[in-house]
Write a protein that holds these residues in place. Structure first.
Motif, PDB file in Angstrom:
ATOM      1  N   UNK A 126       6.454  21.273 -27.087  1.00  0.00           N
ATOM      2  CA  UNK A 126       7.534  21.929 -27.013  1.00  0.00           C
ATOM      3  C   UNK A 126       8.795  20.848 -26.941  1.00  0.00           C
ATOM      4  N   UNK A 127       9.681  20.827 -27.815  1.00  0.00           N
ATOM      5  CA  UNK A 127      10.606  19.807 -27.870  1.00  0.00           C
ATOM      6  C   UNK A 127      12.037  20.393 -27.942  1.00  0.00           C
ATOM      7  N   UNK A 128      12.865  19.863 -27.451  1.00  0.00           N
ATOM      8  CA  UNK A 128      14.449  20.115 -27.718  1.00  0.00           C
ATOM      9  C   UNK A 128      15.203  19.140 -28.373  1.00  0.00           C
ATOM     10  N   UNK A 129      16.086  19.444 -29.632  1.00  0.00           N
ATOM     11  CA  UNK A 129      16.759  18.634 -30.268  1.00  0.00           C
ATOM     12  C   UNK A 129      18.380  18.809 -29.876  1.00  0.00           C
ATOM     13  N   UNK A 130      18.948  17.681 -29.653  1.00  0.00           N
ATOM     14  CA  UNK A 130      20.442  17.835 -29.478  1.00  0.00           C
ATOM     15  C   UNK A 130      21.183  16.604 -29.881  1.00  0.00           C
ATOM     16  N   UNK A 159      15.736  13.614 -29.108  1.00  0.00           N
ATOM     17  CA  UNK A 159      14.452  14.686 -29.096  1.00  0.00           C
ATOM     18  C   UNK A 159      13.814  14.483 -27.591  1.00  0.00           C
ATOM     19  N   UNK A 160      13.749  15.590 -26.884  1.00  0.00           N
ATOM     20  CA  UNK A 160      13.083  15.555 -25.443  1.00  0.00           C
ATOM     21  C   UNK A 160      11.967  16.500 -25.426  1.00  0.00           C
ATOM     22  N   UNK A 161      10.968  16.204 -24.805  1.00  0.00           N
ATOM     23  CA  UNK A 161       9.815  16.707 -24.451  1.00  0.00           C
ATOM     24  C   UNK A 161       9.993  17.782 -23.544  1.00  0.00           C
ATOM     25  N   UNK A 162       9.852  18.946 -23.588  1.00  0.00           N
ATOM     26  CA  UNK A 162      10.105  20.022 -22.531  1.00  0.00           C
ATOM     27  C   UNK A 162       9.043  20.177 -21.395  1.00  0.00           C
ATOM     28  N   UNK A 163       7.797  19.611 -21.825  1.00  0.00           N
ATOM     29  CA  UNK A 163       6.658  19.447 -20.858  1.00  0.00           C
ATOM     30  C   UNK A 163       6.926  18.231 -19.937  1.00  0.00           C
ATOM     31  N   UNK A 164       6.961  16.970 -20.360  1.00  0.00           N
ATOM     32  CA  UNK A 164       7.237  15.877 -19.890  1.00  0.00           C
ATOM     33  C   UNK A 164       8.525  15.573 -19.238  1.00  0.00           C
ATOM     34  N   UNK A 195      12.457  11.584 -22.850  1.00  0.00           N
ATOM     35  CA  UNK A 195      13.080  11.161 -24.101  1.00  0.00           C
ATOM     36  C   UNK A 195      12.361  10.614 -25.031  1.00  0.00           C
ATOM     37  N   UNK A 196      11.977  11.335 -26.099  1.00  0.00           N
ATOM     38  CA  UNK A 196      10.700  10.799 -26.895  1.00  0.00           C
ATOM     39  C   UNK A 196      11.170   9.824 -27.945  1.00  0.00           C
ATOM     40  N   UNK A 197      12.384  10.582 -28.651  1.00  0.00           N
ATOM     41  CA  UNK A 197      12.839   9.872 -29.812  1.00  0.00           C
ATOM     42  C   UNK A 197      14.570   9.979 -29.961  1.00  0.00           C
ATOM     43  N   UNK A 198      15.028   8.940 -30.493  1.00  0.00           N
ATOM     44  CA  UNK A 198      16.646   8.906 -30.786  1.00  0.00           C
ATOM     45  C   UNK A 198      16.856   8.038 -31.670  1.00  0.00           C
ATOM     46  N   UNK A 220      14.313  12.450 -40.529  1.00  0.00           N
ATOM     47  CA  UNK A 220      13.672  11.291 -40.354  1.00  0.00           C
ATOM     48  C   UNK A 220      13.091  11.506 -39.236  1.00  0.00           C
ATOM     49  N   UNK A 221      13.174  12.161 -38.133  1.00  0.00           N
ATOM     50  CA  UNK A 221      12.400  12.324 -36.943  1.00  0.00           C
ATOM     51  C   UNK A 221      10.804  12.840 -37.434  1.00  0.00           C
ATOM     52  N   UNK A 222      11.090  14.187 -38.193  1.00  0.00           N
ATOM     53  CA  UNK A 222       9.971  14.992 -38.680  1.00  0.00           C
ATOM     54  C   UNK A 222       8.996  14.082 -39.525  1.00  0.00           C
ATOM     55  N   UNK A 223       9.794  13.182 -40.431  1.00  0.00           N
ATOM     56  CA  UNK A 223       8.964  12.295 -41.398  1.00  0.00           C
ATOM     57  C   UNK A 223       8.045  11.099 -40.439  1.00  0.00           C
ATOM     58  N   UNK A 224       8.595  10.686 -39.340  1.00  0.00           N
ATOM     59  CA  UNK A 224       7.721   9.867 -38.317  1.00  0.00           C
ATOM     60  C   UNK A 224       7.015  10.483 -37.515  1.00  0.00           C
TER      61      UNK A 224
END
Length: 419
Positions: A156-160, A174-179, A182-185, A196-200
């Motif tokens: 479960x993630x949020x993109x903003x 990109x933020x993980x809703x469960x933890x 911040x997991x990616x920027x 690019x995020x989905x490719x990684x």
């Protein structure tokens, strides 16, 4: 313990052989020579490599201060020929590759950057803010390598997006809703950045995503639909209600301009001061604001109707029962389409286009509290990072602060409960 070994322990030099003296400026200089087994290793991968040359001779690394006295580590900086990285400066056990500071010095600067203001760090460590940014980038890169994949286990993630500088400078987060981490920027605010995020992330991990929350921007929603068709797309209620607030403010400005053109200066001034009475929640209104709202209901039906439309939409997202919330949303759409207020008719069309994502939000109720809390922290980080010339340094500071990559202070073990 001998004097030389004391400095080895204090400065974290491993098993190096040292010689100590004080220079003309009063700084402590520790000349170090690593053990034979630590020589001739690649500065990036650490593999033993054949020697190439002596490089530029001796160099110095800034170390943690000894009391109030500056300290430096001095050593040879030969180059090696690595199969993977080519001709490169050999690594030293006390410093990171490409850094003019010891590992302990960088670790303390990074820890302080997650806790203190810009001015406090620069004065305490006696370095510039741009230097702090470069140190943070190196520390975060090392922590990411040490801790492994930051994108594993996402469901479960949020993109903003977040504006970090004038001139339409954005980063996508990109933020993980469960933890709540911040997991990616990355720098940018477009479809290519999200792709690019989905490719990684990769195909296997994309298939495990169950829920993705975002605003109504096409640059996110279209990429999510194409890359993760199995995931449920939920639209952030905050942005939807914010659109209704913008529509209400547009009506208030129209009424204010009409009063001003009619020569009613007093009425126009009164309407201009009614902004906060219209924006605040009813339960938070002061007595004076309640009286002003009652006067608006009596003298201007159109403005009051716009206020009720905004409040009714806010109530939709506070209704705990999903079925009742969806019924309220459908009733609101019927009302908004017939209200004869242009801004809300347009908003009703927008909400109808994104009806499935809003219904998913009302059904699954993803908690946006953590995402909004991280966004608030990121805005604070942007203000603190004023002076960084690159988005990379800002992203590194964000990962350090809210991405779970904060290192421990030198000589201490990091406690995850202390944040």
């Amino acid at each position: 313990m001998r004097g030389g070994r004391v400095f080895v322990r204090l400065l974290g030099l491993g098993r190096a052989v040292v010689e100590v003296w004080v220079d003309e400026e009063g700084a402590v200089i520790v000349a170090a020579r690593p053990r034979r087994r630590e020589l001739a290793r690649c500065g990036v991968c650490g593999r033993r490599c054949p020697g190439y040359d002596q490089g530029e001779g001796r160099r110095r690394w800034r170390a943690l201060e000894l009391g109030a006295t500056k300290a430096f580590v001095e050593a040879e900086a030969p180059r090696v020929a690595c199969r993977r990285h080519g001709v490169i400066v050999a690594c030293v056990p006390w410093g990171r590759h490409g850094s003019w500071f010891t590992r302990a010095f960088g670790q303390q600067v990074a820890w302080l950057a997650a806790q203190c203001s810009k001015r406090a760090i620069c004065e305490l460590m006696r370095v510039s803010w741009l230097t702090v940014g470069r140190i943070i980038e190196r520390v975060v890169a090392e922590e990411q390598d040490r801790r492994g994949d930051q994108l594993r286990g996402l469901q479960r993630i949020g993109i903003d997006e977040l504006s970090y500088r004038r001139g339409q400078r954005y980063i996508t987060v990109v933020v993980c809703h469960d933890s709540g981490r911040l997991v990616w920027a990355a720098a940018g605010r477009d479809k290519q950045t999200v792709e690019r995020f989905f490719a990684e992330l990769g195909g296997e991990r994309k298939a495990k995503l169950e829920l993705i929350s975002s605003d109504m921007g096409d640059w996110i929603t279209r990429v999510v639909a194409a890359q993760c068709p199995q995931a449920t797309l939920c639209l952030d209620p905050f942005h939807i209600v914010a659109l209704a607030s913008d529509g209400l403010d547009e009506v208030r400005r129209d009424v204010w301009n009409e009063a001003r053109r009619a020569g009613d200066v007093r009425g126009a001034r009164w309407l201009k001061g009614a902004r906060w009475a219209l924006w605040k929640r009813p339960e938070r209104l002061s007595e004076r604001q309640q009286a002003k709202l009652a006067a608006i209901a009596a003298v201007n039906r159109r403005l009051y109707r716009a206020y009720l439309l905004r409040e009714q939409l806010r109530v939709v997202f506070h209704e705990p029962d999903p079925a009742a919330a969806i019924a309220l949303l459908d009733a609101w759409l019927v009302w908004a389409r017939r209200c004869r207020i242009a801004s809300f008719v347009k908003l009703a069309t927008t909400i109808k286009q994104h009806h499935a994502g809003i219904v998913a939000t009302l059904t699954h109720r993803p908690s946006n509290a953590r995402t909004e809390a991280i966004n608030t922290t990121l805005r604070l980080i942007c203000r603190r990072a004023y002076g960084f010339h690159s988005a990379d340094a800002l992203i590194a500071l964000a990962m350090l602060t809210v991405g779970g990559l904060r290192p421990a202070l030198p000589g201490r073990t990091w406690n995850p409960r202390i944040r």
